[in-house]
Design a protein around this motif. Structure first.
Motif, mmCIF file in Angstrom:
data_model
loop_
_atom_site.group_PDB
_atom_site.id
_atom_site.type_symbol
_atom_site.label_atom_id
_atom_site.label_comp_id
_atom_site.label_asym_id
_atom_site.label_seq_id
_atom_site.Cartn_x
_atom_site.Cartn_y
_atom_site.Cartn_z
ATOM 1 N N LEU A 58 0.825 -1.212 0.000
ATOM 2 C CA LEU A 58 0.000 0.000 0.000
ATOM 3 C C LEU A 58 0.851 1.249 0.000
ATOM 4 O O LEU A 58 0.637 2.172 -0.787
ATOM 5 N N ILE A 59 1.824 1.276 0.905
ATOM 6 C CA ILE A 59 2.698 2.448 1.021
ATOM 7 C C ILE A 59 3.453 2.668 -0.285
ATOM 8 O O ILE A 59 3.573 3.798 -0.764
ATOM 9 N N GLU A 60 3.911 1.593 -0.901
ATOM 10 C CA GLU A 60 4.609 1.705 -2.188
ATOM 11 C C GLU A 60 3.706 2.327 -3.261
ATOM 12 O O GLU A 60 4.131 3.221 -3.996
ATOM 13 N N ILE A 61 2.462 1.844 -3.334
ATOM 14 C CA ILE A 61 1.531 2.361 -4.344
ATOM 15 C C ILE A 61 1.264 3.847 -4.105
ATOM 16 O O ILE A 61 1.272 4.655 -5.030
ATOM 17 N N LEU A 62 1.060 4.225 -2.841
ATOM 18 C CA LEU A 62 0.798 5.636 -2.532
ATOM 19 C C LEU A 62 2.004 6.508 -2.881
ATOM 20 O O LEU A 62 1.870 7.579 -3.465
ATOM 21 N N LYS A 63 3.191 6.010 -2.536
ATOM 22 C CA LYS A 63 4.410 6.772 -2.841
ATOM 23 C C LYS A 63 4.577 6.937 -4.347
ATOM 24 O O LYS A 63 4.908 8.021 -4.825
ATOM 25 N N THR A 64 4.329 5.854 -5.082
ATOM 26 C CA THR A 64 4.432 5.904 -6.545
ATOM 27 C C THR A 64 3.499 6.968 -7.110
ATOM 28 O O THR A 64 3.789 7.595 -8.115
ATOM 29 N N ASN A 65 2.350 7.161 -6.432
ATOM 30 C CA ASN A 65 1.386 8.157 -6.888
ATOM 31 C C ASN A 65 1.582 9.514 -6.204
ATOM 32 O O ASN A 65 0.678 10.348 -6.194
ATOM 33 N N HIS A 66 2.751 9.694 -5.606
ATOM 34 C CA HIS A 66 3.165 10.979 -5.032
ATOM 35 C C HIS A 66 2.353 11.407 -3.815
ATOM 36 O O HIS A 66 2.153 12.601 -3.584
ATOM 37 N N TYR A 67 1.856 10.446 -3.044
ATOM 38 C CA TYR A 67 1.206 10.803 -1.791
ATOM 39 C C TYR A 67 2.211 10.631 -0.659
ATOM 40 O O TYR A 67 2.951 9.645 -0.611
ATOM 41 N N LYS A 68 2.231 11.604 0.247
ATOM 42 C CA LYS A 68 3.118 11.519 1.409
ATOM 43 C C LYS A 68 2.537 10.535 2.426
ATOM 44 O O LYS A 68 1.333 10.457 2.600
ATOM 45 N N ILE A 69 3.424 9.803 3.084
ATOM 46 C CA ILE A 69 2.954 8.872 4.112
ATOM 47 C C ILE A 69 3.074 9.565 5.466
ATOM 48 O O ILE A 69 4.102 9.483 6.143
ATOM 49 N N THR A 70 2.020 10.269 5.852
ATOM 50 C CA THR A 70 1.998 10.930 7.158
ATOM 51 C C THR A 70 1.654 9.896 8.227
ATOM 52 O O THR A 70 1.179 8.796 7.905
ATOM 53 N N ALA A 71 1.889 10.274 9.492
ATOM 54 C CA ALA A 71 1.606 9.351 10.596
ATOM 55 C C ALA A 71 0.126 8.970 10.612
ATOM 56 O O ALA A 71 -0.239 7.818 10.844
ATOM 57 N N GLN A 72 -0.720 9.954 10.355
ATOM 58 C CA GLN A 72 -2.156 9.703 10.361
ATOM 59 C C GLN A 72 -2.562 8.761 9.211
ATOM 60 O O GLN A 72 -3.342 7.840 9.391
ATOM 61 N N ARG A 73 -2.003 9.022 8.040
ATOM 62 C CA ARG A 73 -2.311 8.185 6.879
ATOM 63 C C ARG A 73 -1.838 6.748 7.122
ATOM 64 O O ARG A 73 -2.532 5.788 6.823
ATOM 65 N N LYS A 74 -0.651 6.636 7.701
ATOM 66 C CA LYS A 74 -0.101 5.302 7.967
ATOM 67 C C LYS A 74 -0.976 4.546 8.965
ATOM 68 O O LYS A 74 -1.215 3.351 8.812
ATOM 69 N N ALA A 75 -1.475 5.261 9.987
ATOM 70 C CA ALA A 75 -2.340 4.628 10.984
ATOM 71 C C ALA A 75 -3.589 4.065 10.311
ATOM 72 O O ALA A 75 -4.009 2.931 10.580
ATOM 73 N N LEU A 76 -4.166 4.840 9.394
ATOM 74 C CA LEU A 76 -5.363 4.382 8.689
ATOM 75 C C LEU A 76 -5.037 3.179 7.788
ATOM 76 O O LEU A 76 -5.786 2.204 7.751
ATOM 77 N N LEU A 77 -3.915 3.237 7.123
ATOM 78 C CA LEU A 77 -3.516 2.111 6.254
ATOM 79 C C LEU A 77 -3.336 0.846 7.079
ATOM 80 O O LEU A 77 -3.719 -0.243 6.662
ATOM 81 N N GLN A 78 -2.752 1.000 8.274
ATOM 82 C CA GLN A 78 -2.558 -0.157 9.146
ATOM 83 C C GLN A 78 -3.895 -0.768 9.548
ATOM 84 O O GLN A 78 -4.054 -1.984 9.550
ATOM 85 N N VAL A 79 -4.842 0.101 9.871
ATOM 86 C CA VAL A 79 -6.180 -0.383 10.234
ATOM 87 C C VAL A 79 -6.788 -1.152 9.063
ATOM 88 O O VAL A 79 -7.304 -2.261 9.230
ATOM 89 N N MET A 80 -6.716 -0.588 7.855
ATOM 90 C CA MET A 80 -7.302 -1.232 6.687
ATOM 91 C C MET A 80 -6.606 -2.564 6.386
ATOM 92 O O MET A 80 -7.255 -3.541 6.028
ATOM 93 N N ALA A 81 -5.289 -2.586 6.537
ATOM 94 C CA ALA A 81 -4.531 -3.811 6.244
ATOM 95 C C ALA A 81 -4.836 -4.904 7.268
ATOM 96 O O ALA A 81 -4.898 -6.085 6.941
ATOM 97 N N GLU A 82 -5.064 -4.495 8.522
ATOM 98 C CA GLU A 82 -5.374 -5.473 9.569
ATOM 99 C C GLU A 82 -6.757 -6.095 9.399
ATOM 100 O O GLU A 82 -7.019 -7.187 9.879
ATOM 101 N N HIS A 83 -7.656 -5.350 8.749
ATOM 102 C CA HIS A 83 -9.017 -5.842 8.562
ATOM 103 C C HIS A 83 -9.288 -6.104 7.084
ATOM 104 O O HIS A 83 -10.354 -5.782 6.580
ATOM 105 N N ALA A 84 -8.309 -6.674 6.414
ATOM 106 C CA ALA A 84 -8.383 -6.798 4.953
ATOM 107 C C ALA A 84 -9.472 -7.758 4.490
ATOM 108 O O ALA A 84 -9.793 -7.798 3.309
ATOM 109 N N ASP A 85 -10.063 -8.541 5.403
ATOM 110 C CA ASP A 85 -11.106 -9.479 4.967
ATOM 111 C C ASP A 85 -12.490 -9.099 5.489
ATOM 112 O O ASP A 85 -13.421 -9.881 5.413
ATOM 113 N N THR A 86 -12.622 -7.866 6.016
ATOM 114 C CA THR A 86 -13.908 -7.462 6.576
ATOM 115 C C THR A 86 -14.269 -6.050 6.137
ATOM 116 O O THR A 86 -13.416 -5.163 6.142
ATOM 117 N N LEU A 87 -15.519 -5.858 5.766
ATOM 118 C CA LEU A 87 -15.999 -4.516 5.437
ATOM 119 C C LEU A 87 -16.109 -3.695 6.717
ATOM 120 O O LEU A 87 -16.608 -4.187 7.721
#
Ligand SMILES: [Zn+2]
Ligand SMILES: [Zn+2]
Ligand SMILES: [Zn+2]
Length: 142
Positions: free
Chosen positions: A6-35
Motif C-alpha cells: 500500500l505504502i509503495e503504491i501511494l508513494k508511486t502516486n506521489h502521496y506523502k505517508i503521514t503518521a495519520q495516513r499510515k495509521a489508517l492504512l494499518q487499520v485497513m490492512a489489519e481488517h483486509a477481509d472485513t468490510l
C-alpha cells in the motif's frame, strides 16, 4: 494487500505517508477481509493516532478509492462500508451482511452475459456482482 504494498503504491502516486495516513492504512490492512464502516475505521485509526479527524479519514478513503484499492459496499441500512481490494484482477465476493466478512470468489460466472451484450452490439465496460448472505459463524447465531 500488505501495508508495505500500500505504502509503495501511494508513494508511486506521489502521496506523502503521514503518521495519520499510515495509521489508517494499518487499520485497513489489519481488517483486509472485513468490510468496515467509516465510524469503525475512524475509531480504530484514532487508537493508533489520537489526533485523527473524520475529514482526513474520508480524504484518505477517497484517495484509496481513486487508486482502485478499495471495495466499497453499502450495508443493509445503506451505510457505506470499505475494505482493501483482495487483488487487482477481476473477481467477485461472498459478503456476510451480519459481520461484514468478505470471501473472494476467483471466478466470473458472467461470460454468457458478455456474449449476449456483444450480440446486441453493446460495449460492456464493467460489471459488479456481490453475493450477500450469512457466513457460517453468523448463520449459527441466528
Ligand atoms: Zn475483493
Ligand atoms: Zn458473518
Ligand atoms: Zn465478473
Amino acid at each position: 494487500m500488505t501495508i508495505y504494498e500500500l505504502i509503495e503504491i501511494l508513494k508511486t502516486n506521489h502521496y506523502k505517508i503521514t503518521a495519520q495516513r499510515k495509521a489508517l492504512l494499518q487499520v485497513m490492512a489489519e481488517h483486509a477481509d472485513t468490510l468496515l464502516l467509516v465510524d469503525t475505521i475512524y475509531e480504530a485509526t484514532k487508537k493508533r493516532y489520537p489526533k485523527t479527524n473524520m475529514s482526513t479519514v474520508y480524504r484518505n478513503l477517497e484517495i484509496l478509492e481513486s487508486l482502485d484499492l478499495l471495495h466499497k459496499v453499502a450495508n443493509e441500512n445503506g451505510a457505506m462500508q470499505y475494505k482493501l481490494i483482495c487483488c487487482h484482477h477481476h473477481h467477485h465476493h461472498l459478503i456476510c451482511s451480519q459481520c461484514g466478512k468478505i470471501e473472494a470468489i476467483d471466478y466470473c460466472p458472467l461470460e454468457t452475459l458478455k456474449e449476449i451484450a456483444a450480440d446486441k452490439d453493446f460495449q460492456l465496460t464493467a460489471h459488479k456482482l456481490e453475493l450477500i448472505g450469512l457466513c457460517k459463524h453468523c448463520a449459527k447465531k441466528k
